[in-house]
Design an enzyme around this catalytic site. Structure first.
Site, PDB file in Angstrom:
ATOM      1  N   HIS A 240      -4.279  -0.091   6.229  1.00  0.00           N
ATOM      2  CA  HIS A 240      -3.700   0.725   7.311  1.00  0.00           C
ATOM      3  C   HIS A 240      -4.561   0.753   8.570  1.00  0.00           C
ATOM      4  O   HIS A 240      -5.047   1.805   8.986  1.00  0.00           O
ATOM      5  CB  HIS A 240      -3.373   2.147   6.833  1.00  0.00           C
ATOM      6  CG  HIS A 240      -4.425   2.806   5.966  1.00  0.00           C
ATOM      7  ND1 HIS A 240      -5.738   2.906   6.331  1.00  0.00           N
ATOM      8  CD2 HIS A 240      -4.326   3.400   4.751  1.00  0.00           C
ATOM      9  CE1 HIS A 240      -6.403   3.534   5.376  1.00  0.00           C
ATOM     10  NE2 HIS A 240      -5.563   3.833   4.407  1.00  0.00           N
TER      11      HIS A 240
ATOM     12  N   ASP B 186       1.786   2.864   3.361  1.00  0.00           N
ATOM     13  CA  ASP B 186       0.976   4.072   3.132  1.00  0.00           C
ATOM     14  C   ASP B 186       1.871   5.300   2.957  1.00  0.00           C
ATOM     15  O   ASP B 186       1.456   6.424   3.248  1.00  0.00           O
ATOM     16  CB  ASP B 186      -0.037   4.295   4.266  1.00  0.00           C
ATOM     17  CG  ASP B 186      -1.194   5.181   3.809  1.00  0.00           C
ATOM     18  OD1 ASP B 186      -1.338   5.392   2.591  1.00  0.00           O
ATOM     19  OD2 ASP B 186      -1.940   5.672   4.674  1.00  0.00           O
TER      20      ASP B 186
ATOM     21  N   HIS C 261       1.528   5.465  -2.034  1.00  0.00           N
ATOM     22  CA  HIS C 261       1.121   6.543  -2.944  1.00  0.00           C
ATOM     23  C   HIS C 261       2.356   7.080  -3.650  1.00  0.00           C
ATOM     24  O   HIS C 261       3.251   7.619  -3.000  1.00  0.00           O
ATOM     25  CB  HIS C 261       0.450   7.674  -2.159  1.00  0.00           C
ATOM     26  CG  HIS C 261      -0.736   7.205  -1.378  1.00  0.00           C
ATOM     27  ND1 HIS C 261      -2.025   7.338  -1.836  1.00  0.00           N
ATOM     28  CD2 HIS C 261      -0.824   6.574  -0.175  1.00  0.00           C
ATOM     29  CE1 HIS C 261      -2.865   6.812  -0.947  1.00  0.00           C
ATOM     30  NE2 HIS C 261      -2.150   6.339   0.070  1.00  0.00           N
TER      31      HIS C 261
ATOM     32  N   HIS D 213       0.858  -1.209   0.000  1.00  0.00           N
ATOM     33  CA  HIS D 213       0.000   0.000   0.000  1.00  0.00           C
ATOM     34  C   HIS D 213       0.885   1.247   0.000  1.00  0.00           C
ATOM     35  O   HIS D 213       1.531   1.545   1.008  1.00  0.00           O
ATOM     36  CB  HIS D 213      -0.896   0.017   1.242  1.00  0.00           C
ATOM     37  CG  HIS D 213      -1.796   1.216   1.319  1.00  0.00           C
ATOM     38  ND1 HIS D 213      -3.141   1.109   1.596  1.00  0.00           N
ATOM     39  CD2 HIS D 213      -1.567   2.535   1.165  1.00  0.00           C
ATOM     40  CE1 HIS D 213      -3.688   2.315   1.603  1.00  0.00           C
ATOM     41  NE2 HIS D 213      -2.743   3.200   1.354  1.00  0.00           N
TER      42      HIS D 213
ATOM     43  N   LYS E 193      -9.739   0.015  -5.061  1.00  0.00           N
ATOM     44  CA  LYS E 193      -9.685   0.694  -3.762  1.00  0.00           C
ATOM     45  C   LYS E 193     -11.007   1.382  -3.490  1.00  0.00           C
ATOM     46  O   LYS E 193     -11.510   2.151  -4.318  1.00  0.00           O
ATOM     47  CB  LYS E 193      -8.547   1.730  -3.770  1.00  0.00           C
ATOM     48  CG  LYS E 193      -8.383   2.515  -2.485  1.00  0.00           C
ATOM     49  CD  LYS E 193      -7.824   1.674  -1.350  1.00  0.00           C
ATOM     50  CE  LYS E 193      -7.818   2.415  -0.010  1.00  0.00           C
ATOM     51  NZ  LYS E 193      -6.709   3.330   0.152  1.00  0.00           N
TER      52      LYS E 193
ATOM     53  N   HIS F  44     -10.338   1.660   2.530  1.00  0.00           N
ATOM     54  CA  HIS F  44     -10.033   2.681   3.547  1.00  0.00           C
ATOM     55  C   HIS F  44     -11.232   2.669   4.491  1.00  0.00           C
ATOM     56  O   HIS F  44     -12.298   3.183   4.157  1.00  0.00           O
ATOM     57  CB  HIS F  44      -9.843   4.059   2.905  1.00  0.00           C
ATOM     58  CG  HIS F  44      -9.465   5.111   3.905  1.00  0.00           C
ATOM     59  ND1 HIS F  44      -8.257   5.776   3.876  1.00  0.00           N
ATOM     60  CD2 HIS F  44     -10.126   5.593   4.994  1.00  0.00           C
ATOM     61  CE1 HIS F  44      -8.193   6.625   4.896  1.00  0.00           C
ATOM     62  NE2 HIS F  44      -9.319   6.537   5.581  1.00  0.00           N
TER      63      HIS F  44
HETATM   64  O1  DOR Z   1      -2.605   9.869   5.480  1.00  0.00           O
HETATM   65  C1  DOR Z   1      -3.047   9.530   4.397  1.00  0.00           C
HETATM   66  N1  DOR Z   1      -2.543  10.023   3.245  1.00  0.00           N
HETATM   67  N2  DOR Z   1      -4.041   8.649   4.364  1.00  0.00           N
HETATM   68  C2  DOR Z   1      -4.659   8.333   3.228  1.00  0.00           C
HETATM   69  O2  DOR Z   1      -5.589   7.566   3.262  1.00  0.00           O
HETATM   70  C3  DOR Z   1      -4.271   8.981   1.944  1.00  0.00           C
HETATM   71  C4  DOR Z   1      -2.891   9.466   1.993  1.00  0.00           C
HETATM   72  C5  DOR Z   1      -2.550  10.404   0.859  1.00  0.00           C
HETATM   73  O3  DOR Z   1      -2.929  10.135  -0.277  1.00  0.00           O
HETATM   74  O4  DOR Z   1      -1.896  11.402   1.119  1.00  0.00           O
HETATM   75 ZN    ZN Z   2      -3.029   5.199   1.547  1.00  0.00          ZN
END
Ligand code: DOR
Ligand code: ZN
Length: 345
Positions: free
Chosen positions: A174, A247, A16, A14, A99, A136
């Site tokens: 998470h 995450d 980004h 997981h 997702k 989520h």
């Molecule tokens: O803290 C977070 N940041 N939680 C999330 O679910 C998304 C993520 C983000 O994309 O910045």
């Molecule tokens: Zn995330």
């Protein structure tokens, strides 16, 4: 000679990467220690179709360091308009999961699902095509306290989805609470969870005591220490239901150090080392490999990695700042702190 451990190369289930210039920073940071990663689709606009996912994957591959065999695993972002055909097309394109963000739950989730009751045909298609549902798990109602939002999501939605679609493979992403650990532990083998380094290392005191700590702010928000301990016990137990998902979520420094700071911890540059720190402090370093390198692949029905990485017990300091290709900075998670395990390059 320094103490060292060797484990199969881990995967990050997981994270980004974002898009554009960010990829030159985020992809090498993750390829540094992970062989594969589940790439979150919350771009603006989001990754809602197989075609968009395929193009995004090509941009990620182009940002890999020379000679890297790092493999991104792509996901689709569910909206109110996602159809069963979208799921079949996604499967054809090699997408491995979708997702589910309840609308408004977090960064770039405004376009997401506002009514979960319309998703049954999509869930049926996921089962037929063998794609996973990544969730989520927080309710978004304004009247629900932010610290209770995960627990309420279980009670209002998640239990129901798992009961009505027992063959659907679900990753509760998470997780942050004792209730989530208990729910996952008590569910069938088709329900698993990812756990981040920040939720294992920190609790809400690390967010709020001595002044607001914006670089420890993420969603779901850090909880009280009884929940942190429950997460630590879950990973220490060696249960195959809990596996690594950082995450890692980059936000520029000025967006986090702001009157309305963004949620997300950019942990990629210390990812496996942060987990090693946790497992070592719990006295269960022997469980790190299962959590980081085996259980996720098993749950996704993918082969385990056959290569290895070595971690050496040698202290180093997480950088205080990282400069992006656009000249702006990111303050990484655990900036300036000393870690006791270093990735041997
Ligand atoms: O803290 C977070 N940041 N939680 C999330 O679910 C998304 C993520 C983000 O994309 O910045
Ligand atoms: Zn995330």
């Amino acid at each position: 000679m320094a103490v060292s451990i060797e484990i199969n190369t881990p995967d990050d289930w997981h994270l980004h990467f974002r898009d554009g210039d960010f990829l030159k920073e985020t992809v090498p940071a993750t390829a540094r220690c992970f062989q594969r990663a589940i790439v979150m689709p919350n771009l603006a606009p989001p990754v809602t179709t197989a075609a968009i996912a395929t193009e995004y994957k090509a941009r990620i591959l182009a940002a890999r360091p020379a000679n890297s065999s790092f493999t991104p695993l792509m996901t689709l972002y569910l909206t109110n308009d996602t159809t069963a055909q979208d799921i079949r097309d996604a499967k054809q394109a090699g997408v491995v999961a979708v997702k589910l963000y309840p609308a408004g739950a977090t960064t770039n989730s405004d376009a997401a699902v506002s009514d979960l009751s319309h998703l049954d045909p999509v869930f049926e298609a996921l089962v037929e095509e063998g794609l996973l549902l990544l969730i989520h798990g927080e309710v978004t109602n304004h009247d629900v306290d932010i610290f209770d939002r995960e627990k309420l999501f279980i009670d209002r939605y998640l239990r129901d989805i798992t009961e009505r679609f027992p063959a659907l493979k679900i990753v509760f992403e998470h997780i942050t609470t004792k209730e989530a650990v208990e729910f996952v532990s008590g569910s069938s083998e088709n329900v698993a969870a990812t756990i981040t380094p920040q939720h294992l290392l920190l609790n809400r005191n690390d967010l709020l005591v001595g002044g607001v700590q914006p670089h420890n702010y993420c969603l779901p928000v850090l909880k009280r220490n009884i929940h942190q301990i429950a997460l630590q016990e879950a990973v220490a137990s060696g249960s195959k239901k809990f596996f690594l998902g950082t995450d890692s979520a980059p936000h520029e420094q000025h967006r986090k150090e702001s009157a309305c700071g963004c949620a997300g911890c950019y942990s990629a540059w210390g990812a496996i080392e942060l987990y090693a720190e946790v497992f070592d402090s719990l006295g269960v370093l022997d469980q790190l490999e299962g959590f980081a390198s085996h259980y996720g692949a098993d749950f996704y029905n993918l082969p385990r990695n056959t290569t290895t990485i070595t971690l050496v017990k040698e202290s180093w300091e997480v950088p205080t700042s990282i400069v992006l290709p656009n000249g702006n900075n990111i303050v990484p998670f655990f900036a300036g702190k000393t870690l006791s395990w270093r990735l041997h390059s």
